[in-house]
Design a protein around this motif. Structure first.
Motif, mmCIF file in Angstrom:
data_model
loop_
_atom_site.group_PDB
_atom_site.id
_atom_site.type_symbol
_atom_site.label_atom_id
_atom_site.label_comp_id
_atom_site.label_asym_id
_atom_site.label_seq_id
_atom_site.Cartn_x
_atom_site.Cartn_y
_atom_site.Cartn_z
ATOM 1 N N VAL A 140 36.656 44.247 17.543
ATOM 2 C CA VAL A 140 38.027 44.501 18.005
ATOM 3 C C VAL A 140 38.621 43.169 18.447
ATOM 4 C CG1 VAL A 140 39.467 45.799 19.599
ATOM 5 C CG2 VAL A 140 37.332 46.786 18.743
ATOM 6 N N ARG A 141 39.813 42.856 17.951
ATOM 7 C CA ARG A 141 40.393 41.534 18.185
ATOM 8 C C ARG A 141 41.625 41.607 19.090
ATOM 9 N NH1 ARG A 141 42.205 39.088 13.049
ATOM 10 N NH2 ARG A 141 42.848 41.252 12.582
ATOM 11 N N ALA A 142 41.661 40.683 20.042
ATOM 12 C CA ALA A 142 42.818 40.523 20.924
ATOM 13 C C ALA A 142 42.950 39.039 21.236
ATOM 14 C CB ALA A 142 42.650 41.334 22.207
ATOM 15 N N ARG A 143 44.113 38.675 21.723
ATOM 16 C CA ARG A 143 44.347 37.287 22.113
ATOM 17 C C ARG A 143 44.410 37.194 23.637
ATOM 18 N NH1 ARG A 143 49.495 35.437 18.944
ATOM 19 N NH2 ARG A 143 49.983 37.681 18.968
ATOM 20 N N ILE A 144 43.761 36.159 24.152
ATOM 21 C CA ILE A 144 43.633 35.972 25.597
ATOM 22 C C ILE A 144 44.375 34.702 26.007
ATOM 23 C CG2 ILE A 144 42.041 35.746 27.517
ATOM 24 C CD1 ILE A 144 41.739 38.372 25.992
ATOM 25 N N PRO A 145 45.347 34.798 26.907
ATOM 26 C CA PRO A 145 46.025 33.582 27.366
ATOM 27 C C PRO A 145 45.056 32.629 28.038
ATOM 28 C CG PRO A 145 47.239 35.552 28.007
ATOM 29 C CD PRO A 145 45.909 36.019 27.502
ATOM 30 N N ALA A 146 45.331 31.341 27.922
ATOM 31 C CA ALA A 146 44.506 30.330 28.579
ATOM 32 C C ALA A 146 44.570 30.521 30.091
ATOM 33 C CB ALA A 146 44.995 28.936 28.200
ATOM 34 N N PRO A 147 43.512 30.119 30.813
ATOM 35 C CA PRO A 147 43.508 30.298 32.273
ATOM 36 C C PRO A 147 44.738 29.708 32.957
ATOM 37 C CG PRO A 147 41.320 29.692 31.518
ATOM 38 C CD PRO A 147 42.224 29.579 30.329
ATOM 39 N N GLN A 148 45.199 28.540 32.498
ATOM 40 C CA GLN A 148 46.370 27.936 33.139
ATOM 41 C C GLN A 148 47.610 28.792 32.914
ATOM 42 O OE1 GLN A 148 45.277 23.654 34.289
ATOM 43 N NE2 GLN A 148 46.966 23.702 32.851
ATOM 44 N N SER A 149 47.716 29.366 31.735
ATOM 45 C CA SER A 149 48.856 30.242 31.461
ATOM 46 C C SER A 149 48.789 31.506 32.307
ATOM 47 C CB SER A 149 48.883 30.614 29.975
ATOM 48 O OG SER A 149 49.063 29.477 29.166
ATOM 49 N N ARG A 150 47.581 32.038 32.493
ATOM 50 C CA ARG A 150 47.430 33.231 33.328
ATOM 51 C C ARG A 150 47.789 32.921 34.779
ATOM 52 N NH1 ARG A 150 41.484 34.160 31.539
ATOM 53 N NH2 ARG A 150 41.359 35.504 33.377
ATOM 54 N N ALA A 151 47.378 31.755 35.262
ATOM 55 C CA ALA A 151 47.717 31.361 36.631
ATOM 56 C C ALA A 151 49.229 31.235 36.798
ATOM 57 C CB ALA A 151 47.034 30.040 36.980
ATOM 58 N N LEU A 152 49.871 30.598 35.834
ATOM 59 C CA LEU A 152 51.320 30.431 35.902
ATOM 60 C C LEU A 152 52.018 31.787 35.869
ATOM 61 C CD1 LEU A 152 53.646 28.408 35.994
ATOM 62 C CD2 LEU A 152 53.626 28.381 33.492
ATOM 63 N N HIS A 153 51.503 32.703 35.059
ATOM 64 C CA HIS A 153 52.101 34.032 34.967
ATOM 65 C C HIS A 153 52.018 34.769 36.293
ATOM 66 C CE1 HIS A 153 52.175 38.391 33.945
ATOM 67 N NE2 HIS A 153 53.137 38.004 33.136
ATOM 68 N N TRP A 154 50.852 34.711 36.970
ATOM 69 C CA TRP A 154 50.704 35.369 38.267
ATOM 70 C C TRP A 154 51.767 34.856 39.231
ATOM 71 C CZ3 TRP A 154 48.215 39.579 38.198
ATOM 72 C CH2 TRP A 154 46.959 39.746 37.601
ATOM 73 N N ILE A 155 51.922 33.539 39.277
ATOM 74 C CA ILE A 155 52.822 32.942 40.271
ATOM 75 C C ILE A 155 54.275 33.267 39.969
ATOM 76 C CG2 ILE A 155 53.615 30.771 41.279
ATOM 77 C CD1 ILE A 155 50.809 29.642 40.809
ATOM 78 N N MET A 156 54.692 33.066 38.725
ATOM 79 C CA MET A 156 56.082 33.303 38.374
ATOM 80 C C MET A 156 56.440 34.790 38.478
ATOM 81 S SD MET A 156 57.560 30.401 37.838
ATOM 82 C CE MET A 156 56.575 29.878 39.256
ATOM 83 N N HIS A 157 55.499 35.661 38.148
ATOM 84 C CA HIS A 157 55.767 37.101 38.231
ATOM 85 C C HIS A 157 56.114 37.501 39.658
ATOM 86 C CE1 HIS A 157 54.581 41.349 38.839
ATOM 87 N NE2 HIS A 157 55.056 41.527 37.627
ATOM 88 N N ASP A 158 55.301 37.046 40.625
ATOM 89 C CA ASP A 158 55.509 37.466 42.010
ATOM 90 C C ASP A 158 56.633 36.698 42.689
ATOM 91 O OD1 ASP A 158 53.479 39.245 41.700
ATOM 92 O OD2 ASP A 158 52.045 38.218 42.983
ATOM 93 N N LEU A 159 56.562 35.386 42.618
ATOM 94 C CA LEU A 159 57.480 34.567 43.406
ATOM 95 C C LEU A 159 58.893 34.546 42.844
ATOM 96 C CD1 LEU A 159 56.548 32.854 45.968
ATOM 97 C CD2 LEU A 159 54.729 33.767 44.557
ATOM 98 N N VAL A 160 59.039 34.583 41.527
ATOM 99 C CA VAL A 160 60.363 34.466 40.913
ATOM 100 C C VAL A 160 60.862 35.821 40.415
ATOM 101 C CG1 VAL A 160 61.712 33.360 39.096
ATOM 102 C CG2 VAL A 160 59.965 32.049 40.316
#
Length: 334
Positions: A180-200
């Protein structure tokens, strides 16, 4: 929720594997439940060999919630696997977001201890309708109260299906589990997503709120992958997002001891914004004016830059403004 200082400090210590034996257990459990961190608390204390020191009733309760969440996450993983298989069969390899990433990468009887309410998947915009059709064939239907949500009566969580947003610095990497294939964002992208999702996106920077579940996710990610915070910060488009980014880094350092660049967190504005978020947590009543000012500014911004709701439906706009002012949409944040 406005937690007592002792409960918050005991929760953070517990998430770091340190047991505060003098904790007010009723307040601590209430806060852990509110922030959706109860299974993580028990797991952290177990991994550090501290759970046996818990009062018997507290140990039994925390273990019960942990085991219930484990069974739920096993069902969520099966649900995610089924959805990704169906998308693959339609020629789509989705990008997994937030809690879906560790869930997909887990194996056997081990699943993340994170409480999850939905599974977030993203696809290319031109395949969005095909992806929805694939999920409809599995019995999913749109859920009215959740814009991108799709659900089935017997599932324990929703699927959130959305188009890919081009904010990542690095392309998502292909991952395969049992074909089963999926794409996983890079750790730095995941970190940025967490921050921008909550703070902005959810305006926690303006409103002085903190989502400790996401902050703990960020702390675990930072411990495992050591993101280059300076490089991430340099990729942000404007001063506002950089200020929000720096404020979350200071919270990450303050609560979980993460190593962050000093130049990102020493500016007076960042320290003031951090204080504005922390002070109401430790002094709930004295912090009410700070929260009210932040919520008022955000409510005003929503009226001025909203979707025209104030003109189309003043009553609905008034309800939304009241909800913002009174923290009616606080959810699991504090």
């Amino acid at each position: 929720m406005k937690p007592a200082r002792g409960a918050l400090e005991a929760l953070i210590a517990g998430l770091r594997g340190q047991l505060v034996v003098t904790a007010d257990w009723q307040a601590l459990i209430a806060l852990a439940n509110h922030t959706l961190l109860t299974p993580a608390l028990f797991d952290s204390l177990t991994q550090s060999d501290q759970s046996d020191r818990l009062p018997k009733e507290v140990h039994q309760y925390l273990r019960f919630i942990y085991e219930c969440n484990r069974e739920r996450n096993l069902r969520l993983r099966k649900q995610l696997h089924e959805a990704v298989v169906a998308l693959n069969q339609c020629g789509i390899v989705p990008v997994l977001l937030k809690g879906a990433v560790p869930l997909f990468l887990s194996s056997g009887g081990r699943v993340p201890n994170r409480i999850m309410t939905d599974l977030d998947l993203a696809v290319e915009p031109d395949t969005l309708e095909v992806a929805r059709a694939c999920l409809i064939n599995l019995g999913y239907a749109a859920v009215g109260f959740s814009g991108d949500g799709m659900g089935r009566p017997l599932d324990v969580g929703l699927l959130e299906l959305r188009p890919i947003q081009r904010i990542d610095r690095e392309p998502a990497k292909l991952a395969s589990r049992c074909g089963v294939r999926a794409r996983i964002p890079a750790p730095q992208s995941r970190a940025l997503h967490w921050i921008m999702h909550d703070l902005v996106k959810e305006a926690d920077y303006w409103r002085g709120r903190t989502d400790f579940r996401h902050l703990y996710d960020l702390a675990l990610l930072a411990e495992e992958h050591e993101p280059d915070w300076a490089v991430l910060r340099a990729s942000l488009p404007d001063r506002h997002t950089r200020n929000a980014f720096d404020t979350q880094l200071l919270a990450l350092s303050h609560f979980f001891g993460a190593k962050v660049p000093e130049e990102c967190v020493r500016r007076p504005l960042v320290r003031f914004q951090h204080w504005r978020r922390v002070f109401p947590l430790y002094h709930p009543f004295l912090g009410i004016p700070l929260r009210l000012v932040g919520n008022s500014l955000w409510a005003l911004w929503r009226v001025l830059h909203g979707d025209g709701l104030a003109l189309r439906n003043p009553f609905a706009m008034g309800r939304r403004a009241a909800s913002i002012l009174l923290d009616g949409d606080l959810g699991s944040k504090v």
